[in-house]
Design a protein around this motif. Structure first.
Motif, PDB file in Angstrom:
ATOM      1  N   ALA A  22       0.956  -1.312   0.037  1.00 17.61           N
ATOM      2  CA  ALA A  22      -0.078  -0.276   0.331  1.00 17.61           C
ATOM      3  C   ALA A  22       0.917   1.247   0.061  1.00 17.61           C
ATOM      4  N   MET A  23       1.855   1.342   0.781  1.00 15.41           N
ATOM      5  CA  MET A  23       2.770   2.331   0.683  1.00 15.41           C
ATOM      6  C   MET A  23       3.392   2.652  -0.720  1.00 15.41           C
ATOM      7  N   TYR A  24       4.044   1.361  -1.231  1.00 19.16           N
ATOM      8  CA  TYR A  24       4.311   1.609  -2.490  1.00 19.16           C
ATOM      9  C   TYR A  24       3.483   2.315  -3.697  1.00 19.16           C
ATOM     10  N   ARG A  25       2.176   1.855  -3.629  1.00 14.64           N
ATOM     11  CA  ARG A  25       1.251   2.422  -4.358  1.00 14.64           C
ATOM     12  C   ARG A  25       1.068   3.948  -4.415  1.00 14.64           C
ATOM     13  N   GLU A  26       1.260   4.404  -3.246  1.00 19.16           N
ATOM     14  CA  GLU A  26       1.437   5.921  -3.086  1.00 19.16           C
ATOM     15  C   GLU A  26       2.530   6.513  -3.551  1.00 19.16           C
ATOM     16  N   PHE A 106       6.395  -8.586  12.578  1.00 22.10           N
ATOM     17  CA  PHE A 106       6.254  -9.260  11.523  1.00 22.10           C
ATOM     18  C   PHE A 106       6.968  -8.361  10.500  1.00 22.10           C
ATOM     19  N   ILE A 107       7.907  -9.155   9.682  1.00 22.45           N
ATOM     20  CA  ILE A 107       8.467  -8.251   8.522  1.00 22.45           C
ATOM     21  C   ILE A 107       8.329  -8.779   6.973  1.00 22.45           C
ATOM     22  N   SER A 108       8.164  -7.472   6.492  1.00 19.88           N
ATOM     23  CA  SER A 108       7.751  -7.703   5.005  1.00 19.88           C
ATOM     24  C   SER A 108       8.996  -7.154   4.172  1.00 19.88           C
ATOM     25  N   ASP A 109       9.285  -7.614   2.649  1.00 19.88           N
ATOM     26  CA  ASP A 109      10.318  -6.967   2.152  1.00 19.88           C
ATOM     27  C   ASP A 109       9.847  -7.349   0.742  1.00 19.88           C
ATOM     28  N   GLN A 110      10.200  -6.062   0.073  1.00 23.26           N
ATOM     29  CA  GLN A 110       9.724  -5.794  -1.474  1.00 23.26           C
ATOM     30  C   GLN A 110      10.435  -5.016  -2.248  1.00 23.26           C
ATOM     31  N   ALA A 111      10.745  -5.320  -3.528  1.00 21.09           N
ATOM     32  CA  ALA A 111      11.479  -4.381  -4.327  1.00 21.09           C
ATOM     33  C   ALA A 111      11.061  -4.084  -5.679  1.00 21.09           C
ATOM     34  N   VAL A 112      10.874  -2.899  -6.403  1.00 18.58           N
ATOM     35  CA  VAL A 112      10.251  -2.434  -7.530  1.00 18.58           C
ATOM     36  C   VAL A 112      11.337  -1.882  -8.334  1.00 18.58           C
ATOM     37  N   SER A 113      11.451  -1.906  -9.627  1.00 17.52           N
ATOM     38  CA  SER A 113      12.405  -0.868 -10.191  1.00 17.52           C
ATOM     39  C   SER A 113      11.552  -0.278 -11.192  1.00 17.52           C
ATOM     40  N   ILE A 114      11.676   1.225 -10.981  1.00 16.64           N
ATOM     41  CA  ILE A 114      10.700   2.286 -11.561  1.00 16.64           C
ATOM     42  C   ILE A 114      11.554   3.014 -12.746  1.00 16.64           C
ATOM     43  N   LEU A 248       2.745 -12.864  -0.937  1.00 11.25           N
ATOM     44  CA  LEU A 248       2.060 -11.821   0.071  1.00 11.25           C
ATOM     45  C   LEU A 248       2.346 -10.577  -0.125  1.00 11.25           C
ATOM     46  N   THR A 249       3.019 -10.057  -0.890  1.00 10.48           N
ATOM     47  CA  THR A 249       3.155  -8.503  -1.495  1.00 10.48           C
ATOM     48  C   THR A 249       2.452  -8.571  -2.551  1.00 10.48           C
ATOM     49  N   ASP A 250       1.617  -7.524  -2.891  1.00 10.47           N
ATOM     50  CA  ASP A 250       0.680  -7.133  -3.992  1.00 10.47           C
ATOM     51  C   ASP A 250       1.653  -6.837  -5.037  1.00 10.47           C
ATOM     52  N   PRO A 251       1.287  -7.302  -6.347  1.00 11.10           N
ATOM     53  CA  PRO A 251       1.786  -6.824  -7.701  1.00 11.10           C
ATOM     54  C   PRO A 251       1.754  -5.400  -7.865  1.00 11.10           C
ATOM     55  N   LEU A 252       2.699  -4.824  -8.415  1.00 15.48           N
ATOM     56  CA  LEU A 252       2.800  -3.185  -8.423  1.00 15.48           C
ATOM     57  C   LEU A 252       3.177  -2.817  -9.981  1.00 15.48           C
ATOM     58  N   GLU A 253       3.475  -3.885 -10.769  1.00 16.83           N
ATOM     59  CA  GLU A 253       3.968  -3.481 -12.138  1.00 16.83           C
ATOM     60  C   GLU A 253       3.183  -2.550 -12.732  1.00 16.83           C
ATOM     61  N   GLN A 254       1.796  -2.728 -12.464  1.00 12.98           N
ATOM     62  CA  GLN A 254       0.767  -1.920 -13.206  1.00 12.98           C
ATOM     63  C   GLN A 254       0.982  -0.276 -12.847  1.00 12.98           C
ATOM     64  N   TYR A 255       1.279  -0.211 -11.529  1.00 17.54           N
ATOM     65  CA  TYR A 255       1.800   1.080 -11.126  1.00 17.54           C
ATOM     66  C   TYR A 255       2.854   1.735 -11.798  1.00 17.54           C
ATOM     67  N   THR A 256       3.940   0.958 -12.216  1.00 15.26           N
ATOM     68  CA  THR A 256       5.012   1.384 -12.845  1.00 15.26           C
ATOM     69  C   THR A 256       5.060   1.432 -14.102  1.00 15.26           C
ATOM     70  N   GLY A 257       3.912   1.107 -14.857  1.00  9.88           N
ATOM     71  CA  GLY A 257       3.617   1.092 -16.460  1.00  9.88           C
ATOM     72  C   GLY A 257       4.341  -0.006 -16.990  1.00  9.88           C
ATOM     73  N   LEU A 258       4.978  -0.802 -16.357  1.00 11.17           N
ATOM     74  CA  LEU A 258       5.689  -2.310 -17.089  1.00 11.17           C
ATOM     75  C   LEU A 258       4.622  -3.270 -17.353  1.00 11.17           C
ATOM     76  N   VAL A 259       4.630  -3.679 -18.332  1.00 12.10           N
ATOM     77  CA  VAL A 259       3.593  -4.871 -18.426  1.00 12.10           C
ATOM     78  C   VAL A 259       4.432  -6.284 -18.529  1.00 12.10           C
ATOM     79  N   ARG A 260       3.830  -7.269 -17.688  1.00  9.65           N
ATOM     80  CA  ARG A 260       4.649  -8.422 -17.528  1.00  9.65           C
ATOM     81  C   ARG A 260       4.161  -9.315 -18.538  1.00  9.65           C
ATOM     82  N   ASN A 261       5.073  -9.898 -19.286  1.00  7.88           N
ATOM     83  CA  ASN A 261       4.643 -10.960 -20.244  1.00  7.88           C
ATOM     84  C   ASN A 261       4.393 -12.245 -19.627  1.00  7.88           C
ATOM     85  N   SER A 262       3.507 -12.961 -20.126  1.00  6.26           N
ATOM     86  CA  SER A 262       2.932 -14.305 -19.693  1.00  6.26           C
ATOM     87  C   SER A 262       4.001 -15.202 -19.787  1.00  6.26           C
TER      88      SER A 262
END
Length: 262
Positions: A22-26, A106-114, A248-262
């Motif tokens: 949720a933090m990342y989405r903002e 309880f610890i979470s960990d997530q990375a994205v490249s923008i 457990l972490t949400d997909p965020l690629e849609q917020y970065t404009g990156l399209v994931r190929n199947s």
């Protein structure tokens, strides 16, 4: 020793992961040319405090110096552990964000490249393939199977595009501490335990445009490619429970404009 989590613990880790995503989405829309990375770090500190969590990276002591920020911000040739500063993001930069939250232990960990603005075609492909490699690794997670099939799936996809795979750093167990056993490498090597119910893992491919060789800067934290080529980093926290794999972490690629190929 691998720490298997029970249902209550996994639920606590899940809540921490949902808060982090949720933090990342903002945050993602704020990462754009002209912004200083230290401004991003302050925003993250304020957001996590207001949400009722703690920034797990801040003060983390794995090396000689405690990590001085709430989020790692690594730009272009910086692979991981970049320290926020007065540096401004520029048009065409690839900006990796890596963060974790401690929510009641309880610890979470997530990375994205923008992608900041318009980036070059090779860098865009690198970023897309790194994301795809992450999901290939997750698809290989199955209770009762061996851990290194994750590594093999990541490696096979990355190598099919000719990208370098950083070998000195890898994924890991997570949930009750930031770094737990087992290590989850991005190429097959090391111990190969079975994946069991109760395992919570951070899977995080780090790919490069050129050579995968890296070095650490004098700040004792920032890892850069030795030849100055761009790198990309994506990460999810996942759990194996009741014979199923859950991201457990949400997909965020849609917020970065990156399209994931199947």
């Amino acid at each position: 020793m691998i720490r298997l989590k029970n249902e209550k613990q996994i639920n606590g880790i899940r809540n921490s992961c949902k808060m982090l995503s949720a933090m990342y989405r903002e945050l993602i829309p704020l990462v754009k040319p002209g912004v200083q990375t230290i401004e991003i770090d302050q925003w993250v500190r304020d957001w996590i405090k207001k949400a009722g969590g703690k920034p797990v990276f801040l003060g983390y002591c794995q090396k000689k110096k405690p990590y001085p920020a709430a989020i790692c911000i690594s730009i272009n040739e910086e692979v991981i552990h970049g320290i926020p500063s007065k540096r401004r993001i520029r048009e065409g930069d690839l900006v990796s964000l890596d963060c974790g939250i401690d929510l009641g232990g309880f610890i979470s960990d997530q990375a994205v490249s923008i992608e900041a603005g318009k980036i070059s075609r090779p860098v865009k492909e690198l970023n897309a393939v790194t994301l795809e490699s992450l999901y290939r690794g997750i698809e290989a997670v199955r209770a009762g199977e061996r851990l290194l099939q994750i590594s093999r799936a990541v490696e096979n996809h990355a190598k099919s595009f000719g990208f370098g795979i950083v070998q000195e750093y890898c994924g890991h167990g997570v949930g009750l501490a930031l770094h737990e056993d087992p290590q989850v490498p991005n190429y097959p090597h090391g111990s190969n335990p079975r994946m069991n119910n109760g395992m919570v893992l951070a899977i995080e491919p780090m790919l490069t445009l050129g050579s995968p060789d890296v070095e650490v800067l004098d700040d004792d934290w920032t890892v850069v490619t030795s030849n100055g080529q761009v790198s990309s980093h994506w990460e999810h926290t996942i759990a194996i429970f009741n014979g199923k794999t859950e991201i457990l972490t949400d997909p965020l690629e849609q917020y970065t404009g990156l399209v994931r190929n199947s």
